[in-house]
Design a protein around this motif. Structure first.
Motif, PDB file in Angstrom:
ATOM      1  N   GLU A 179       4.709   2.600  11.964  1.00 29.29           N
ATOM      2  CA  GLU A 179       5.195   3.575  13.038  1.00 29.29           C
ATOM      3  C   GLU A 179       6.740   3.497  13.042  1.00 29.29           C
ATOM      4  O   GLU A 179       7.450   4.522  13.335  1.00 29.29           O
ATOM      5  N   ALA A 180       7.477   2.237  12.684  1.00 28.23           N
ATOM      6  CA  ALA A 180       8.922   2.617  12.636  1.00 28.23           C
ATOM      7  C   ALA A 180       9.391   3.582  11.460  1.00 28.23           C
ATOM      8  O   ALA A 180      10.297   4.186  11.707  1.00 28.23           O
ATOM      9  N   VAL A 181       8.685   3.104  10.227  1.00 25.06           N
ATOM     10  CA  VAL A 181       9.134   4.180   9.548  1.00 25.06           C
ATOM     11  C   VAL A 181       8.759   5.676   9.709  1.00 25.06           C
ATOM     12  O   VAL A 181       9.716   6.617   9.157  1.00 25.06           O
ATOM     13  N   ALA A 182       7.866   6.029  10.386  1.00 30.96           N
ATOM     14  CA  ALA A 182       7.370   7.488  10.671  1.00 30.96           C
ATOM     15  C   ALA A 182       8.639   7.841  11.667  1.00 30.96           C
ATOM     16  O   ALA A 182       8.800   9.123  11.552  1.00 30.96           O
ATOM     17  N   ARG A 183       8.934   7.024  12.540  1.00 34.64           N
ATOM     18  CA  ARG A 183       9.948   7.485  13.567  1.00 34.64           C
ATOM     19  C   ARG A 183      11.404   7.973  13.066  1.00 34.64           C
ATOM     20  O   ARG A 183      11.974   8.510  13.496  1.00 34.64           O
ATOM     21  N   THR A 184      11.595   7.353  11.850  1.00 30.51           N
ATOM     22  CA  THR A 184      12.955   7.672  11.303  1.00 30.51           C
ATOM     23  C   THR A 184      13.078   9.058  10.623  1.00 30.51           C
ATOM     24  O   THR A 184      13.857   9.528  10.547  1.00 30.51           O
ATOM     25  N   GLY A 185      11.856   9.750  10.198  1.00 31.06           N
ATOM     26  CA  GLY A 185      11.866  11.116   9.782  1.00 31.06           C
ATOM     27  C   GLY A 185      12.087  11.080   8.291  1.00 31.06           C
ATOM     28  O   GLY A 185      12.228  12.202   7.623  1.00 31.06           O
ATOM     29  N   PHE A 186      12.206   9.799   7.539  1.00 31.40           N
ATOM     30  CA  PHE A 186      12.477   9.826   6.150  1.00 31.40           C
ATOM     31  C   PHE A 186      11.142   9.638   5.598  1.00 31.40           C
ATOM     32  O   PHE A 186      10.269   8.815   6.086  1.00 31.40           O
ATOM     33  N   GLU A 187      11.096   9.964   4.246  1.00 29.67           N
ATOM     34  CA  GLU A 187      10.235   9.579   3.265  1.00 29.67           C
ATOM     35  C   GLU A 187      10.067   8.042   2.772  1.00 29.67           C
ATOM     36  O   GLU A 187      11.315   7.508   2.327  1.00 29.67           O
ATOM     37  N   ALA A 188       9.116   7.501   2.902  1.00 26.42           N
ATOM     38  CA  ALA A 188       9.271   6.152   2.529  1.00 26.42           C
ATOM     39  C   ALA A 188       7.838   5.619   2.172  1.00 26.42           C
ATOM     40  O   ALA A 188       6.706   5.781   2.876  1.00 26.42           O
ATOM     41  N   GLU A 189       7.644   4.875   1.064  1.00 28.48           N
ATOM     42  CA  GLU A 189       6.147   4.489   0.789  1.00 28.48           C
ATOM     43  C   GLU A 189       5.961   3.314   1.317  1.00 28.48           C
ATOM     44  O   GLU A 189       6.805   2.129   1.031  1.00 28.48           O
ATOM     45  N   VAL A 190       4.867   2.720   2.115  1.00 25.19           N
ATOM     46  CA  VAL A 190       4.643   1.832   2.871  1.00 25.19           C
ATOM     47  C   VAL A 190       3.550   0.977   2.030  1.00 25.19           C
ATOM     48  O   VAL A 190       2.745   1.771   2.182  1.00 25.19           O
ATOM     49  N   GLU A 191       3.777  -0.244   1.771  1.00 23.09           N
ATOM     50  CA  GLU A 191       2.499  -0.990   1.155  1.00 23.09           C
ATOM     51  C   GLU A 191       2.382  -2.155   1.943  1.00 23.09           C
ATOM     52  O   GLU A 191       3.181  -3.046   2.211  1.00 23.09           O
ATOM     53  N   VAL A 192       1.026  -2.365   2.485  1.00 23.39           N
ATOM     54  CA  VAL A 192       0.668  -3.526   3.236  1.00 23.39           C
ATOM     55  C   VAL A 192      -0.172  -4.255   2.347  1.00 23.39           C
ATOM     56  O   VAL A 192      -1.405  -3.800   2.018  1.00 23.39           O
ATOM     57  N   VAL A 193       0.195  -5.439   2.040  1.00 26.84           N
ATOM     58  CA  VAL A 193      -0.379  -6.267   0.865  1.00 26.84           C
ATOM     59  C   VAL A 193      -1.524  -7.142   1.756  1.00 26.84           C
ATOM     60  O   VAL A 193      -1.381  -7.650   2.628  1.00 26.84           O
ATOM     61  N   ALA A 194      -2.705  -6.993   1.365  1.00 24.90           N
ATOM     62  CA  ALA A 194      -3.731  -7.754   1.937  1.00 24.90           C
ATOM     63  C   ALA A 194      -3.641  -9.111   1.660  1.00 24.90           C
ATOM     64  O   ALA A 194      -3.167  -9.647   0.695  1.00 24.90           O
ATOM     65  N   SER A 195      -3.962 -10.241   2.750  1.00 26.86           N
ATOM     66  CA  SER A 195      -3.962 -11.497   2.806  1.00 26.86           C
ATOM     67  C   SER A 195      -5.123 -11.935   3.167  1.00 26.86           C
ATOM     68  O   SER A 195      -5.519 -11.886   4.103  1.00 26.86           O
ATOM     69  N   GLY A 196      -5.918 -12.883   2.319  1.00 35.46           N
ATOM     70  CA  GLY A 196      -7.097 -13.397   2.803  1.00 35.46           C
ATOM     71  C   GLY A 196      -8.230 -12.442   3.122  1.00 35.46           C
ATOM     72  O   GLY A 196      -8.210 -11.544   2.655  1.00 35.46           O
ATOM     73  N   ALA A 197      -9.122 -13.008   3.996  1.00 37.99           N
ATOM     74  CA  ALA A 197     -10.426 -12.033   4.211  1.00 37.99           C
ATOM     75  C   ALA A 197      -9.988 -11.045   5.378  1.00 37.99           C
ATOM     76  O   ALA A 197     -10.704 -10.247   5.868  1.00 37.99           O
ATOM     77  N   GLN A 198      -8.618 -11.225   6.063  1.00 39.82           N
ATOM     78  CA  GLN A 198      -8.566 -10.389   7.205  1.00 39.82           C
ATOM     79  C   GLN A 198      -8.165  -8.900   6.778  1.00 39.82           C
ATOM     80  O   GLN A 198      -8.181  -7.769   7.479  1.00 39.82           O
ATOM     81  N   GLY A 199      -7.857  -8.647   5.430  1.00 44.37           N
ATOM     82  CA  GLY A 199      -7.609  -7.246   4.926  1.00 44.37           C
ATOM     83  C   GLY A 199      -6.193  -7.008   5.170  1.00 44.37           C
ATOM     84  O   GLY A 199      -5.842  -5.688   4.861  1.00 44.37           O
ATOM     85  N   GLY A 200      -5.259  -7.759   5.451  1.00 44.93           N
ATOM     86  CA  GLY A 200      -3.820  -7.296   6.001  1.00 44.93           C
ATOM     87  C   GLY A 200      -3.172  -8.465   6.381  1.00 44.93           C
ATOM     88  O   GLY A 200      -3.689  -9.617   6.982  1.00 44.93           O
ATOM     89  N   PRO A 201      -1.911  -8.175   6.563  1.00 41.20           N
ATOM     90  CA  PRO A 201      -1.132  -9.541   7.371  1.00 41.20           C
ATOM     91  C   PRO A 201      -1.509  -9.870   8.707  1.00 41.20           C
ATOM     92  O   PRO A 201      -1.998  -9.009   9.431  1.00 41.20           O
ATOM     93  N   ALA A 202      -1.491 -10.906   9.021  1.00 42.15           N
ATOM     94  CA  ALA A 202      -2.000 -11.477  10.210  1.00 42.15           C
ATOM     95  C   ALA A 202      -1.172 -11.011  11.405  1.00 42.15           C
ATOM     96  O   ALA A 202       0.106 -10.565  11.406  1.00 42.15           O
ATOM     97  N   PRO A 203      -1.474 -10.652  12.698  1.00 40.73           N
ATOM     98  CA  PRO A 203      -0.841 -10.362  13.862  1.00 40.73           C
ATOM     99  C   PRO A 203       0.489 -11.449  14.000  1.00 40.73           C
ATOM    100  O   PRO A 203       0.259 -12.576  13.682  1.00 40.73           O
ATOM    101  N   VAL A 204       1.338 -10.856  14.573  1.00 41.51           N
ATOM    102  CA  VAL A 204       2.631 -11.715  14.749  1.00 41.51           C
ATOM    103  C   VAL A 204       3.009 -11.745  16.069  1.00 41.51           C
ATOM    104  O   VAL A 204       2.878 -10.637  16.762  1.00 41.51           O
TER     105      VAL A 204
END
Length: 425
Positions: free
Chosen positions: A297-322
């Motif tokens: 969401e933060a990248v989308a609000r900038t209005g600039f093109e950026a490739e976002v990669e969310v690396v899966a970790s463990g069985a959760q399928g993505g980073p754990a909530p922080v």
């Protein structure tokens, strides 16, 4: 989609050699040098004294033996006429005076000796000689050397701990000053060494560091107050400009003026945010959020093109909530992405893995000065990174400190700037 992994260089601290050990080693070396010098001098002095006393005894013995020989014609104990071992220098004296000579030869139980000789009458008469053996006295020199060595070792065993203790006191005082300087360098402008006992150079250094911190603190407070005052004073006229722009007729000129006024308003808002961060008036509000979604969401609000990669970790399928302040996290990520586009080059890639967010561009990289000292307000670094007021990275760094996160800047080995944000656990 390829995962971007950035190798960050770390500067390892220099290997520290304890001042206490250095001073103790210096004291030990000095004690050893003094012990060796004293031992050699004592050895030489005692040896020379033995020779001098032996020469005097031989000289006096010949005088007494000659008196006995001339009165009675008998030889006193130890006296001989033309002995076979007499040194060549004494065999044919040119006069009837007493003469002495050193004989370094060792024969059986006889060690080095001194001879004294005198002709009994006129030329051609026998030579009366007396030999004084120095062997027994010289035999005591090794024992004296051993005693000196033992005394030196005892003195060394006492001197080194005492020197180490004294050096430890000095090292603790210096370490206290160094810790204070380190805290000041890290941004704690209230750190002070305080009064230091001793009235020596260490106390002078401590007082100088405290005076430097006072001067630096006053200058930074003046700068921060100026920034805050300028921002507050500009806020009202900039708001008036925005209202006035709305009254202009539509057209290219109105769009240009509106864009410039909005840039000016953004600068004022950034200045206000910096002043609040400097004053410590900001307080984060922590909530549990999904890191990947907040970053997208933060990248989308900038209005600039950026490739976002969310690396899966463990069985959760993505980073754990922080647990963090999502508004401030968006501000940090947004500023990093905007900076990558304005001062770097596409493609810009954002990688989210665990609690880490990496923003990388493929431009000229961060200037060396920024890597050494970190971002500074109103300073954009190298000319090739474009223009701007230099507050984006300053705000990102300030918000990261407020969140207790670590924000690091580096350059990738194959080119491009790399900003790494690590959120606390």
């Amino acid at each position: 989609m390829r995962t971007v992994r950035t190798s960050l260089r770390s500067t390892s601290p220099l290997r520290r050699v304890s001042l206490r050990r250095r001073i103790a080693a210096l004291a030990a070396a000095t004690a050893c040098l003094v012990a060796v010098a004293v031992g050699v001098l004592v050895h030489l002095w005692i040896a020379q004294d033995i020779r001098d006393r032996a020469e005097a005894r031989a000289f006096n013995s010949v005088y007494a033996a000659m008196d006995v020989y001339r009165r009675t014609g008998a030889l006193a104990d130890g006296a001989e006429l033309d002995p076979a071992g007499l040194p060549a220098a004494l065999r044919h004296p040119a006069d009837e005076q007493r003469h002495t000579a050193y004989d370094g030869r060792v024969k059986g139980t006889l060690g080095p000796s001194y001879w004294a000789a005198q002709r009994t009458a006129g030329p051609g008469s026998p030579v009366l000689a007396v030999q004084v053996n120095m062997g027994p006295e010289l035999a005591g020199l090794p024992r004296l050397d051993a005693a000196m060595a033992v005394a030196s070792l005892v003195a060394l065993a006492v001197a080194v701990p005492v020197a180490g203790y004294g050096a430890g006191l000095l090292a603790r005082r210096l370490r206290r000053v160094a810790e204070t300087a380190g805290r000041i360098s890290a941004g704690d402008l209230d750190a002070r060494t305080g009064p230091t006992r001793g009235g020596d150079e260490v106390a002078e250094i401590a007082a100088t560091v405290d005076a430097m911190a006072d001067s630096l603190g006053r200058r930074l407070r003046t700068e921060r107050q100026f920034t805050a005052d300028v921002a507050h004073e500009l806020r009202t006229p900039v708001g008036g400009l925005l209202a006035a722009v709305d009254l202009l007729p539509a057209g290219e000129t109105e769009d240009l003026i509106r864009a410039r006024v909005r840039d000016l308003r953004g600068l004022v808002e950034d200045l206000l945010e910096v002043s609040r961060l400097d004053a410590g008036a900001e307080r984060p509000v922590h909530v549990r959020v999904p890191l990947g979604e907040v970053v997208r969401e933060a990248v989308a609000r900038t209005g600039f093109e950026a490739e976002v990669e969310v690396v899966a970790s463990g069985a959760q399928g993505g980073p754990a909530p922080v647990e963090t302040d999502p508004r401030r996290l968006e501000r940090i990520v947004g500023n990093l992405v905007v900076n990558a586009h304005r001062h770097g080059a596409a493609p810009v890639r954002v990688t989210v893995e665990g609690r880490t967010v990496v923003v990388r561009d493929h431009g000229p990289g961060f200037p060396a000065e920024l890597l050494r000292h970190g971002p500074r307000r109103f300073h954009t670094g190298a000319a090739e990174r474009g223009s701007g007021h230099g507050l984006g990275l300053t705000i990102a760094a300030g918000q990261a400190r407020l969140l207790g996160a670590e924000l690091r800047f580096d350059n990738a080995p194959d080119g491009g700037a790399v900003a790494t944000l690590r959120l606390p656990g």
